[in-house]
Write a protein that holds these residues in place. Structure first.
Motif, PDB file in Angstrom:
ATOM      1  N   ALA A  24      -7.592  10.496  11.890  1.00 20.38           N
ATOM      2  CA  ALA A  24      -6.956  11.112  10.664  1.00 20.38           C
ATOM      3  C   ALA A  24      -5.348  11.074  10.795  1.00 20.38           C
ATOM      4  N   GLN A  25      -4.922  11.023  12.054  1.00 23.23           N
ATOM      5  CA  GLN A  25      -3.523  10.581  12.177  1.00 23.23           C
ATOM      6  C   GLN A  25      -2.866   9.467  11.644  1.00 23.23           C
ATOM      7  N   PRO A  26      -1.641   9.718  11.167  1.00 27.40           N
ATOM      8  CA  PRO A  26      -0.915   8.915  10.636  1.00 27.40           C
ATOM      9  C   PRO A  26      -0.262   7.898  11.603  1.00 27.40           C
ATOM     10  N   THR A  27      -0.254   6.549  11.568  1.00 33.52           N
ATOM     11  CA  THR A  27       0.431   5.730  12.624  1.00 33.52           C
ATOM     12  C   THR A  27       1.654   5.182  12.001  1.00 33.52           C
ATOM     13  N   ARG A  28       2.655   4.748  12.529  1.00 28.04           N
ATOM     14  CA  ARG A  28       3.947   4.156  12.232  1.00 28.04           C
ATOM     15  C   ARG A  28       3.870   2.774  12.777  1.00 28.04           C
ATOM     16  N   PRO A  29       3.164   1.954  12.128  1.00 26.44           N
ATOM     17  CA  PRO A  29       3.294   0.429  12.742  1.00 26.44           C
ATOM     18  C   PRO A  29       4.417   0.000  13.070  1.00 26.44           C
ATOM     19  N   LEU A  30       5.703   0.002  12.526  1.00 26.94           N
ATOM     20  CA  LEU A  30       7.058  -0.569  12.664  1.00 26.94           C
ATOM     21  C   LEU A  30       7.494  -0.014  14.014  1.00 26.94           C
ATOM     22  N   VAL A  31       7.241   1.252  14.435  1.00 30.76           N
ATOM     23  CA  VAL A  31       7.466   1.900  15.597  1.00 30.76           C
ATOM     24  C   VAL A  31       6.863   1.137  16.604  1.00 30.76           C
ATOM     25  N   ARG A  32       5.436   1.084  16.491  1.00 30.42           N
ATOM     26  CA  ARG A  32       4.692   0.373  17.420  1.00 30.42           C
ATOM     27  C   ARG A  32       5.077  -1.390  17.655  1.00 30.42           C
ATOM     28  N   VAL A  33       5.623  -1.892  16.732  1.00 30.66           N
ATOM     29  CA  VAL A  33       5.972  -3.116  16.766  1.00 30.66           C
ATOM     30  C   VAL A  33       7.092  -3.379  17.693  1.00 30.66           C
ATOM     31  N   VAL A  34       8.131  -2.358  17.516  1.00 26.84           N
ATOM     32  CA  VAL A  34       9.431  -2.337  18.152  1.00 26.84           C
ATOM     33  C   VAL A  34       8.904  -2.095  19.465  1.00 26.84           C
ATOM     34  N   ILE A  35       8.006  -0.978  20.066  1.00 25.98           N
ATOM     35  CA  ILE A  35       7.729  -0.788  21.470  1.00 25.98           C
ATOM     36  C   ILE A  35       7.085  -2.103  22.154  1.00 25.98           C
ATOM     37  N   ALA A  36       6.282  -2.794  21.048  1.00 24.35           N
ATOM     38  CA  ALA A  36       5.711  -3.959  21.972  1.00 24.35           C
ATOM     39  C   ALA A  36       6.821  -5.151  22.184  1.00 24.35           C
ATOM     40  N   VAL A  37       7.651  -5.282  21.176  1.00 25.01           N
ATOM     41  CA  VAL A  37       8.874  -6.307  21.635  1.00 25.01           C
ATOM     42  C   VAL A  37       9.477  -5.772  22.743  1.00 25.01           C
ATOM     43  N   LEU A  38       9.897  -4.581  23.121  1.00 26.06           N
ATOM     44  CA  LEU A  38      10.689  -4.079  24.119  1.00 26.06           C
ATOM     45  C   LEU A  38       9.749  -4.175  25.486  1.00 26.06           C
ATOM     46  N   LEU A  39       8.536  -4.166  25.248  1.00 26.81           N
ATOM     47  CA  LEU A  39       7.795  -4.316  26.416  1.00 26.81           C
ATOM     48  C   LEU A  39       7.499  -5.929  26.918  1.00 26.81           C
ATOM     49  N   ILE A  40       7.416  -6.678  25.899  1.00 31.76           N
ATOM     50  CA  ILE A  40       7.090  -7.964  26.141  1.00 31.76           C
ATOM     51  C   ILE A  40       8.519  -9.080  26.422  1.00 31.76           C
ATOM     52  N   ALA A  41       9.573  -8.664  25.624  1.00 29.87           N
ATOM     53  CA  ALA A  41      10.779  -9.304  25.837  1.00 29.87           C
ATOM     54  C   ALA A  41      10.860  -9.690  27.168  1.00 29.87           C
ATOM     55  N   PRO A  42      11.194  -8.666  28.103  1.00 31.43           N
ATOM     56  CA  PRO A  42      11.363  -9.027  29.732  1.00 31.43           C
ATOM     57  C   PRO A  42      10.479 -10.266  30.116  1.00 31.43           C
ATOM     58  N   PHE A  43       9.229  -9.973  30.016  1.00 30.78           N
ATOM     59  CA  PHE A  43       8.362 -10.908  30.687  1.00 30.78           C
ATOM     60  C   PHE A  43       8.551 -12.354  30.128  1.00 30.78           C
ATOM     61  N   VAL A  44       9.040 -12.328  28.787  1.00 27.92           N
ATOM     62  CA  VAL A  44       9.368 -13.791  28.189  1.00 27.92           C
ATOM     63  C   VAL A  44      10.345 -14.496  28.783  1.00 27.92           C
ATOM     64  N   ILE A  45      11.308 -13.494  28.924  1.00 26.92           N
ATOM     65  CA  ILE A  45      12.650 -13.975  29.567  1.00 26.92           C
ATOM     66  C   ILE A  45      12.573 -14.336  31.393  1.00 26.92           C
ATOM     67  N   ALA A  75       7.894   5.888  21.920  1.00 25.35           N
ATOM     68  CA  ALA A  75       6.298   6.418  21.736  1.00 25.35           C
ATOM     69  C   ALA A  75       5.927   7.666  21.855  1.00 25.35           C
ATOM     70  N   ARG A  76       6.925   8.364  22.832  1.00 21.88           N
ATOM     71  CA  ARG A  76       6.645   9.999  22.764  1.00 21.88           C
ATOM     72  C   ARG A  76       7.252  10.507  21.094  1.00 21.88           C
ATOM     73  N   ARG A  77       8.226  10.097  20.687  1.00 24.07           N
ATOM     74  CA  ARG A  77       8.746  10.464  19.350  1.00 24.07           C
ATOM     75  C   ARG A  77       7.574  10.245  18.248  1.00 24.07           C
ATOM     76  N   ASP A  78       7.182   8.834  18.641  1.00 27.08           N
ATOM     77  CA  ASP A  78       5.951   8.558  17.371  1.00 27.08           C
ATOM     78  C   ASP A  78       4.654   9.602  17.707  1.00 27.08           C
ATOM     79  N   ALA A  79       4.441   9.766  18.960  1.00 29.63           N
ATOM     80  CA  ALA A  79       3.061  10.697  18.961  1.00 29.63           C
ATOM     81  C   ALA A  79       3.506  12.032  18.686  1.00 29.63           C
ATOM     82  N   GLY A  80       4.873  12.736  18.830  1.00 26.99           N
ATOM     83  CA  GLY A  80       4.964  13.731  18.191  1.00 26.99           C
ATOM     84  C   GLY A  80       5.045  13.792  16.751  1.00 26.99           C
ATOM     85  N   ALA A  81       5.566  12.841  16.106  1.00 30.74           N
ATOM     86  CA  ALA A  81       5.513  12.726  14.661  1.00 30.74           C
ATOM     87  C   ALA A  81       4.226  12.645  13.935  1.00 30.74           C
TER      88      ALA A  81
END
Length: 86
Positions: free
Chosen positions: A6-27, A69-75
């Protein structure tokens, strides 16, 4: 226990988080792009200082992803204050 579906999700925030976590591995895996000696920085070949710079940037990216992620979970959970006993 709150209903997770029932909790709303914010997909844009999740995409940004994923990019931040994946980018270093690609580099890190793109070794041919930074496997060279010049330019030097403080006497260190490019290969070494580029990797060191990305270690520091990776720590920053993970910190930013954690904060988002913390801010998204709180929101997305309005009754979070009840879970903490407040």
């Amino acid at each position: 226990m709150p209903n997770k579906a029932a909790q709303p999700t914010r997909p844009l925030v999740r995409v940004v988080i994923a990019v931040l976590l994946i980018a270093p591995f690609v580099i890190y895996l793109a070794v041919p792009s930074y496997a060279r000696i010049k330019p030097r920085l403080g006497g260190f070949p490019f290969f070494y200082w580029w990797q060191l710079a990305w270690v520091i940037l990776t720590a920053a990216f993970i910190g930013i992803a954690y904060a988002l992620a913390r801010r998204d979970a709180g929101a997305s959970s309005p009754d979070q204050a009840d879970e903490k006993g407040e």
